[in-house]
Design an enzyme around this catalytic site. Structure first.
Site: not given
Length: 178
Positions: A70, A122, A155
């Site tokens: 990392h 969303n 959705c």
């Protein structure tokens, strides 16, 4: 340019294949960091085939025992792009949480490498005051955001939260090259 592409658990994760493919064809090196949730939407094999590089998911996998992966990926990066970025990864970064490969690399890279975040979620999640506070905080700290667009979402809702167009994402990060 060495690009670290973080892919998180959004339905828009499939667009990471196009981002990877386009950047690679432009001559950039792309190392993909795929979260566990992201791997539910797109496979490591797809991203590995397009990037011509190993896809990183497991922070504890020993690839080169003498190398802390990392840290070495963070040092190698000219730019970090998280696309799509969920509310979860935005919150983790804003809170200083580094508990997976992607969030750990971002923490190691952010002091010296530009980080671009392209949210995808969303509308109600995107407009949530906590998410907006996290975005404002990260913007103040020097993180760059690529605004989501208004669209018919997966959705069925209509509103802001869809991942920005791939063309806009590519243009934004490649303009940083200057």
């Amino acid at each position: 340019m060495n690009v670290l592409l973080g892919v998180t658990g959004s339905i828009a994760a499939y667009k990471a294949a196009e981002i990877t493919n386009r950047l690679t064809k432009m001559g950039h090196n792309v190392d993909v960091l795929l979260t566990e949730s992201g791997s539910r939407f797109i496979t490591p094999l797809t991203l590995q085939t397009l990037s011509k590089n190993k896809v990183y998911m497991d922070m504890f996998e020993e690839i080169v025992p003498s190398e802390v992966k990392h840290i070495s990926l963070a040092k190698k990066a000219d730019l970090v792009l998280i696309a799509p970025a969920t509310a979860n990864i935005i919150g983790k970064i804003a809170g200083g949480i580094a508990d997976d490969f992607l969030s750990t690399v971002v923490m190691a890279a952010a002091n010296h490498t530009p980080v671009y975040i392209a949210p995808a979620m969303n509308t109600n999640m995107y407009e949530n005051p906590i998410v907006q506070e996290n975005i404002e905080k990260l913007t103040r700290l020097g993180y760059h955001f690529i605004e989501p667009k208004a669209s018919l979402l997966a959705c069925g809702d209509l509103g802001k939260g869809a991942l920005a167009d791939v063309e806009d994402i590519i243009k934004t990060i490649t303009e940083h090259e200057i």
